[in-house]
Design a protein around this motif. Structure first.
Motif, PDB file in Angstrom:
ATOM      1  N   SER A  59       0.811  -1.219   0.000  1.00 29.82           N
ATOM      2  CA  SER A  59       0.000   0.000   0.000  1.00 29.82           C
ATOM      3  C   SER A  59       0.844   1.268   0.000  1.00 29.82           C
ATOM      4  O   SER A  59       0.293   2.368  -0.089  1.00 29.82           O
ATOM      5  CB  SER A  59      -0.923   0.022   1.228  1.00 29.82           C
ATOM      6  N   SER A  61       3.222   2.271  -2.153  1.00 30.74           N
ATOM      7  CA  SER A  61       3.770   2.754  -3.416  1.00 30.74           C
ATOM      8  C   SER A  61       2.687   2.742  -4.481  1.00 30.74           C
ATOM      9  O   SER A  61       1.655   2.076  -4.339  1.00 30.74           O
ATOM     10  CB  SER A  61       4.950   1.889  -3.872  1.00 30.74           C
ATOM     11  N   ILE A  62       2.935   3.475  -5.563  1.00 28.80           N
ATOM     12  CA  ILE A  62       2.029   3.484  -6.704  1.00 28.80           C
ATOM     13  C   ILE A  62       2.827   3.943  -7.920  1.00 28.80           C
ATOM     14  O   ILE A  62       3.743   4.766  -7.792  1.00 28.80           O
ATOM     15  CB  ILE A  62       0.809   4.396  -6.457  1.00 28.80           C
ATOM     16  N   ILE A 256      -2.050   5.082 -14.141  1.00 28.57           N
ATOM     17  CA  ILE A 256      -2.815   5.946 -13.236  1.00 28.57           C
ATOM     18  C   ILE A 256      -3.575   7.029 -13.981  1.00 28.57           C
ATOM     19  O   ILE A 256      -4.493   7.630 -13.416  1.00 28.57           O
ATOM     20  CB  ILE A 256      -1.910   6.559 -12.158  1.00 28.57           C
ATOM     21  N   HIS A 286     -10.621   2.265  -4.591  1.00 27.01           N
ATOM     22  CA  HIS A 286      -9.178   2.404  -4.377  1.00 27.01           C
ATOM     23  C   HIS A 286      -8.395   2.275  -5.686  1.00 27.01           C
ATOM     24  O   HIS A 286      -7.233   1.854  -5.685  1.00 27.01           O
ATOM     25  CB  HIS A 286      -8.671   1.378  -3.353  1.00 27.01           C
ATOM     26  N   GLN A 287      -9.021   2.641  -6.783  1.00 25.92           N
ATOM     27  CA  GLN A 287      -8.389   2.564  -8.093  1.00 25.92           C
ATOM     28  C   GLN A 287      -7.984   3.953  -8.576  1.00 25.92           C
ATOM     29  O   GLN A 287      -8.510   4.964  -8.105  1.00 25.92           O
ATOM     30  CB  GLN A 287      -9.342   1.939  -9.103  1.00 25.92           C
ATOM     31  N   SER A 302      -6.889   6.690  -6.539  1.00 26.69           N
ATOM     32  CA  SER A 302      -6.451   5.516  -5.802  1.00 26.69           C
ATOM     33  C   SER A 302      -6.830   5.623  -4.319  1.00 26.69           C
ATOM     34  O   SER A 302      -8.009   5.796  -4.007  1.00 26.69           O
ATOM     35  CB  SER A 302      -4.949   5.296  -5.982  1.00 26.69           C
ATOM     36  N   ARG A 306      -1.877   8.616  -1.833  1.00 26.23           N
ATOM     37  CA  ARG A 306      -0.723   8.371  -2.708  1.00 26.23           C
ATOM     38  C   ARG A 306      -0.799   9.155  -4.012  1.00 26.23           C
ATOM     39  O   ARG A 306       0.206   9.306  -4.697  1.00 26.23           O
ATOM     40  CB  ARG A 306      -0.613   6.878  -3.010  1.00 26.23           C
ATOM     41  N   VAL A 331       1.503  11.674  -8.597  1.00 18.60           N
ATOM     42  CA  VAL A 331       1.987  10.859  -7.479  1.00 18.60           C
ATOM     43  C   VAL A 331       2.462  11.754  -6.337  1.00 18.60           C
ATOM     44  O   VAL A 331       3.211  12.715  -6.551  1.00 18.60           O
ATOM     45  CB  VAL A 331       3.130   9.933  -7.933  1.00 18.60           C
TER      46      VAL A 331
END
Length: 568
Positions: A59, A61-62, A256, A286-287, A302, A306, A331
């Motif tokens: 959870s 990072s992205i 993203i 959560h997308q 998301s 993040r 981000v």
């Protein structure tokens, strides 16, 4: 408002084409002298879930980058505001800012998160389903301020309430039919009105405890949005933004800022929304996505802080219509200077929390993930951490309550466990809801029906180590009214402790009180009998980690398919 704005542009082009053939009444210089559009920047987030400190594990990072943390979120928001006039920037959120939070926030009833987001400049937020975890009265306290009625002001200072406005258009007080909170807000930017409608998902009562939604009724998202869009237009508002706590999912290959194969409730909702609605800031799933659905800009950032969605609107100063709208999910990297005010807030609450957070409660031999395995092409399989929690709940109730099986819901498993020492705070982050365990009697027929309900609800129940059964991918799925008619679970394959389950026999089964009340659509459990309420689920989990350390990830062999176990 997109459509009328486009219509006006078309009319203007027609007029210019006609005058080009005869007397030209408007010169290019005169046209350029008209009022310039108003540039409005929206900064949006969703599903923060009290992650004041950077989230850990998968959870954290992205898009391949470490991300999140209130200190970095506040800095990134400030940097994005610098790209526009500060007075032209509005910061918004699409629900679940609190609830299912790490201990640092949850121990203080999420007051730290509300204070942090207020400091970060949040203006408006819709109400998510988790804002109802502690009920409507607690949500109103979170908005308006005041010490908690039981725990008081736990940090020793008064709680002033939110520095932003929660909006709730489709959560109504059942007794009066009135909205629980303000349904919308109008924000003026250089004389142009921008309307914000707040919305949670209509299905909130199915995924929140009954105590949390007592006295409330939830209405259809699109119908409610259209109703208030009409009301806003009567007040001269032509730019309309919906902050919606409901969402969708794009294909796994989408980045993203992509919108590949978008699916889920958001598609139908956006298609049914009136064309006067320009932007939908969504959440819940959560997308991350950045879409155009039915002529509307539809975004999601998301979860856990993040990402921030940077939305730029160009608005006609004369008509109030949106001329253009574009968005970018940015981000929230950790390579920027942390915001000092956020650091001070976190340190203050960390000090008050004291040493209990760091107390070691067990050890793990490897990382234990919450991720579900794929079962015949869907994420309807088991989870290593979900199985472990089910084992802990069975261990807590097998002796005194006579339980022979336990089942855990996926939504209650909130984070991974790292390898090595496990602290109380880490265990809390995995299971933050403080649900009680409930052990009840179910017949064999009810157990089969319960397992069939998984395929109606689209949610797997993680089974304890005593449970084994076989799923047929070619089987039929029951209906919401009659899940028992499904044939996904091979009859005769369900065993408890190695013994085949028979329809008429009775079995003691443990679940949490959310599930026993029919949560997540598992209504079969409400028909259980001889229910006995036991300890808090977190306490059971901590006790199991302590007793069984070092703990390893359980094997994923409790649910199998007919391809693995051929049947006659």
């Amino acid at each position: 408002m997109s459509i009328p704005g486009m219509r006006r542009a078309a009319i203007g082009l027609t007029a210019l084409a006609v005058t080009a053939l005869g007397a030209v009444t408007t010169t290019p210089d005169q046209a350029d002298a008209g009022p310039k559009p108003v540039a409005v920047k929206l900064l949006a987030l969703n599903d923060f879930h009290g992650n004041l400190e950077p989230p850990s594990g998968s959870s954290g990072s992205i898009a391949g980058q470490p991300a999140g943390g209130a200190e970095y979120l506040a800095t990134q928001l400030a940097e994005l505001r610098k790209r526009a006039k500060k007075q032209n920037t509005i910061t918004v959120a699409a629900g679940d800012l609190i609830g299912a939070s790490p201990l640092l926030s949850a121990a203080f009833h999420d007051e730290p998160t509300i204070e942090a987001l207020s400091l970060a400049g949040l203006d408006y937020a819709s109400v998510g389903n988790h804002e109802f975890d502690e009920g409507a009265d607690e949500l109103l306290r979170i908005q308006n301020g005041g010490c908690h009625p039981v725990d008081g002001c736990a940090d020793g200072t008064p709680y002033e309430g939110a520095g932003f406005q929660y909006l709730s258009a489709n959560a109504f007080k059942t007794a009066t039919g009135q909205p629980l909170l303000a349904p919308y807000a109008i924000h003026k930017v250089q004389g142009v009105k921008v309307g914000f409608i707040g919305m949670t998902l209509e299905g909130t009562p199915r995924i929140v405890s009954q105590q949390g939604v007592a006295g409330l009724t939830f209405a259809d998202e699109a119908q409610t949005a259209n109703r208030y869009a009409r009301e806003l237009r009567r007040q001269g508002v032509e730019t309309i933004v919906v902050l919606l706590h409901e969402g969708g999912t794009q294909d796994a290959t989408g980045g993203i800022n992509d919108c590949k194969g978008i699916s889920g409730p958001i598609v139908d909702i956006a298609n049914r929304m009136d064309p006067s609605i320009d932007v939908v800031v969504s959440g819940h799933t959560h997308q991350a996505y950045n879409c155009d659905i039915a002529g509307k800009l539809v975004t999601s950032a998301s979860s856990f802080g993040r990402l921030v969605t940077d939305i730029d609107l160009s608005i006609d100063r004369r008509t109030g219509d949106v001329i253009s709208a574009k968005a970018e999910n940015v981000v929230v990297t950790r390579d920027v200077a942390p915001d000092r005010a956020q650091t001070d807030l976190i340190n203050r609450y960390r000090t008050v929390l004291g040493p209990v957070a760091g107390r070691e409660v067990g050890q793990t031999t490897t990382e234990i993930k919450k991720t579900q395995e794929t079962l015949f092409g869907t994420t309807m399989g088991e989870s290593p951490l979900g199985n472990l929690i089910a084992d802990a709940q069975l261990a807590a109730t097998d002796d005194e309550q006579g339980a022979v099986a336990a089942f855990m819901n996926p939504g209650g498993v909130r984070a991974d466990l790292d390898a090595g020492p496990v602290t109380y705070e880490e265990a809390f982050t995995v299971q933050p809801f403080a649900n009680n365990l409930v052990t009840l009697d179910l017949t064999g027929a009810q157990l089969y029906c319960l397992l069939e309900q998984q395929f109606v609800t689209g949610r797997t129940l993680y089974p304890s180590s005593t449970v084994r059964y076989v799923v047929d991918p070619a089987g039929t799925t029951g209906t919401a009214a009659d899940a028992c008619s499904g044939t996904r679970v091979v009859r005769g394959s369900l065993t408890l402790g190695g013994t085949a389950v028979t329809a008429d026999a009775t079995y003691r089964v443990t679940v949490n009180n959310f599930l026993s009340g029919g949560g997540d659509g598992f209504t079969v459990l409400t028909g259980g009998t001889n229910a006995v309420t036991g300890m808090i689920d977190l306490d059971a989990f901590v006790a199991y980690l302590t007793a069984e350390s070092p703990v390893s990830a359980p094997a994923l062999d409790r649910i199998r398919t007919t391809a693995e176990v051929p049947t006659a």
